[in-house]
Design an enzyme around this catalytic site. Structure first.
Site, PDB file in Angstrom:
ATOM      1  N   ARG A 122       1.377  -7.518  -5.351  1.00 38.70           N
ATOM      2  CA  ARG A 122       0.482  -6.386  -5.136  1.00 38.70           C
ATOM      3  C   ARG A 122      -0.279  -6.092  -6.427  1.00 38.70           C
ATOM      4  O   ARG A 122       0.023  -5.153  -7.148  1.00 38.70           O
ATOM      5  CB  ARG A 122       1.285  -5.168  -4.675  1.00 38.70           C
ATOM      6  CG  ARG A 122       1.880  -5.296  -3.261  1.00 38.70           C
ATOM      7  CD  ARG A 122       0.793  -5.255  -2.232  1.00 38.70           C
ATOM      8  NE  ARG A 122       1.255  -5.413  -0.863  1.00 38.70           N
ATOM      9  CZ  ARG A 122       1.588  -4.409  -0.053  1.00 38.70           C
ATOM     10  NH1 ARG A 122       1.576  -3.174  -0.482  1.00 38.70           N
ATOM     11  NH2 ARG A 122       1.952  -4.659   1.186  1.00 38.70           N
ATOM     12  N   GLN A 127      -5.747  -8.687  -4.151  1.00 41.83           N
ATOM     13  CA  GLN A 127      -6.107  -7.822  -3.023  1.00 41.83           C
ATOM     14  C   GLN A 127      -6.764  -8.588  -1.879  1.00 41.83           C
ATOM     15  O   GLN A 127      -6.493  -8.327  -0.704  1.00 41.83           O
ATOM     16  CB  GLN A 127      -7.025  -6.699  -3.496  1.00 41.83           C
ATOM     17  CG  GLN A 127      -6.304  -5.590  -4.242  1.00 41.83           C
ATOM     18  CD  GLN A 127      -7.239  -4.469  -4.651  1.00 41.83           C
ATOM     19  OE1 GLN A 127      -8.469  -4.634  -4.684  1.00 41.83           O
ATOM     20  NE2 GLN A 127      -6.677  -3.318  -4.976  1.00 41.83           N
ATOM     21  N   ASP A 130      -4.067 -10.355   0.324  1.00 36.09           N
ATOM     22  CA  ASP A 130      -2.942  -9.544   0.781  1.00 36.09           C
ATOM     23  C   ASP A 130      -2.915  -9.452   2.310  1.00 36.09           C
ATOM     24  O   ASP A 130      -3.538  -8.572   2.906  1.00 36.09           O
ATOM     25  CB  ASP A 130      -3.035  -8.148   0.149  1.00 36.09           C
ATOM     26  CG  ASP A 130      -1.804  -7.297   0.402  1.00 36.09           C
ATOM     27  OD1 ASP A 130      -0.978  -7.674   1.246  1.00 36.09           O
ATOM     28  OD2 ASP A 130      -1.681  -6.249  -0.247  1.00 36.09           O
ATOM     29  N   SER A 133      -1.537  -6.142   3.933  1.00 35.54           N
ATOM     30  CA  SER A 133      -2.491  -5.039   3.977  1.00 35.54           C
ATOM     31  C   SER A 133      -3.565  -5.256   5.038  1.00 35.54           C
ATOM     32  O   SER A 133      -3.906  -4.332   5.780  1.00 35.54           O
ATOM     33  CB  SER A 133      -3.143  -4.850   2.606  1.00 35.54           C
ATOM     34  OG  SER A 133      -2.205  -4.369   1.668  1.00 35.54           O
ATOM     35  N   TYR A 230       6.420   0.680  -3.480  1.00 34.65           N
ATOM     36  CA  TYR A 230       7.213   0.949  -2.289  1.00 34.65           C
ATOM     37  C   TYR A 230       8.062   2.200  -2.490  1.00 34.65           C
ATOM     38  O   TYR A 230       8.346   2.615  -3.611  1.00 34.65           O
ATOM     39  CB  TYR A 230       8.133  -0.239  -1.965  1.00 34.65           C
ATOM     40  CG  TYR A 230       7.398  -1.479  -1.514  1.00 34.65           C
ATOM     41  CD1 TYR A 230       6.792  -1.537  -0.271  1.00 34.65           C
ATOM     42  CD2 TYR A 230       7.300  -2.595  -2.342  1.00 34.65           C
ATOM     43  CE1 TYR A 230       6.110  -2.670   0.151  1.00 34.65           C
ATOM     44  CE2 TYR A 230       6.624  -3.736  -1.934  1.00 34.65           C
ATOM     45  CZ  TYR A 230       6.032  -3.763  -0.680  1.00 34.65           C
ATOM     46  OH  TYR A 230       5.361  -4.886  -0.279  1.00 34.65           O
TER      47      TYR A 230
END
Length: 380
Positions: A122, A127, A130, A133, A230
């Protein structure tokens, strides 16, 4: 030497596909040969003709796999399919590394170089790669759409000559990517939205979307987030206080969407049977953590059922895939962004940098052995 990329169809319960015509064109631009099994993209509305126009070869499954350097998948492939590839070939997909450990061991034993996209770090650089996501974003959207459809009442406040239609009350539990998209979607549809999460950083995000934040904000709450973003497991004392707050709030909600999921662990139980029994007849719960047992004590993974007091609980297992066109397009872009780092742009050949943090973070198996630190011990 030309790099050959194989793409095959997925199981009957998986409509997504690992490449789109757009990413096929990008792969061929990097000098790769893309071989796609006939009909592999049809359930995502990607025709064989569209793939051909983008530069792919449309062949049988056996021809796609034979001697390929790379296999791109949505779900974990079979050992038989992997053995048809070039020895040591790269396999990239959502491998579901925490389930069926015996199957994962067998796949590692095939000698493939196995990458699990779920382990993507992450980081800002990652990004665009990912997959969790990209798919959670769609799941959060679809959860609201499906929940609204099941609810059978209007979501927005309506002022009419015949009287006022009150706004639906929506409560989002867990404010990760899916939760944020659920908040945004419910707000766009006109619902009165509240949300909760044990991570303090989410409060501002919730409020920025026009929703109200609901949580016990004590000292433990202020420390409730890992470096990876998290939620940390909370103490029994905090859980009791939070449960009491949620219990008082949830009894007045019309649509509840739960999204709390920690990789590799059973889903935390956020909604008790007593809470469900306190809810109004006709209320809806959409449990996006059903695949790991669910966030409610009454979730039936993969099913929708109505409780004796008239609350419907929906436990979808693969919600993003129900909008496969979008899910496949985004997933294909994630895969391309990752695979692009392994290809030498000048020489147009595979050139994997084994010291790259993205490679090390996602590498599950190499040379016949499981190598990822998260898989040091067997998990159910």
């Amino acid at each position: 030497m030309v790099t050959t990329i194989a793409v095959t169809s997925e199981p009957a319960d998986e409509p997504r596909v690992a490449v789109s015509p757009d990413t096929v064109k990008k792969f061929t631009g990097l000098g790769a040969l893309v071989r796609i099994e006939q009909g592999a993209g049809l359930r995502s509305r990607f025709s064989d003709e569209a793939y051909r126009a983008a530069g792919a070869e449309i062949v049988s499954r056996a021809e796609a796999l034979a001697g390929a350097d790379i296999l791109l998948k949505v779900r974990r492939p079979s050992v038989e399919d992997v053995k048809a590839l070039k020895p040591g070939a790269i396999v990239a997909g959502m491998i579901d590394p925490y389930s069926d450990r015996d199957g994962l061991d067998a796949l590692a034993g095939s000698g493939a170089t196995l990458f699990s996209m779920e382990f993507m770090p992450r980081t800002t650089r990652a990004q665009s790669m990912d997959v969790l996501s990209s798919q959670a974003n769609l799941a959060g959207y679809k959860a609201v759409i499906d929940g609204a459809s099941m609810f059978g009442q209007a979501l927005p406040l309506m002022m009419t000559p015949a009287g006022t239609v009150p706004a639906t009350k929506a409560f989002i539990m867990g404010v990760g990517v899916a939760g944020l998209q659920a908040i945004a979607t419910a707000r766009r549809l006109g619902a009165q939205v509240t949300a909760t999460d044990v991570r303090p950083a989410t409060k501002e995000q919730v409020q920025s979307l026009g929703a109200k934040f609901v949580a016990v904000e004590d000292d433990e709450f202020k420390q409730a987030q890992t470096a990876a973003g998290y939620a940390k497991p909370m103490s029994a004392e905090y859980q009791a206080k939070q449960a009491e707050l949620v219990a008082n709030h949830i009894k007045n909600q019309d649509l509840v969407i739960t999204t709390a999921l920690i990789p590799g662990r059973p889903a935390p139980k956020l909604i008790s049977r007593a809470m469900i029994e306190s809810m109004k007849p006709g209320s809806i719960i959409v449990d996006l953590a059903a695949e790991r047992g669910g966030n409610t004590e009454m979730t039936q993974p993969g099913a929708t059922f109505e409780t004796p007091n008239g609350v419907k609980i929906f436990g979808p297992l693969n919600l993003a895939a129900t909008i496969a066109v979008n899910a496949s397009s985004l997933y294909a872009r994630n895969l391309f962004a990752f695979l692009e780092t392994m290809i030498d742009k000048k020489e147009k050949v595979l050139a994997v940098n084994w010291d790259d943090e993205l490679i090390k973070g996602t590498l599950v198996a190499k040379d016949g052995q499981l190598v990822h630190p998260n898989l040091a011990t067997k998990t159910a």
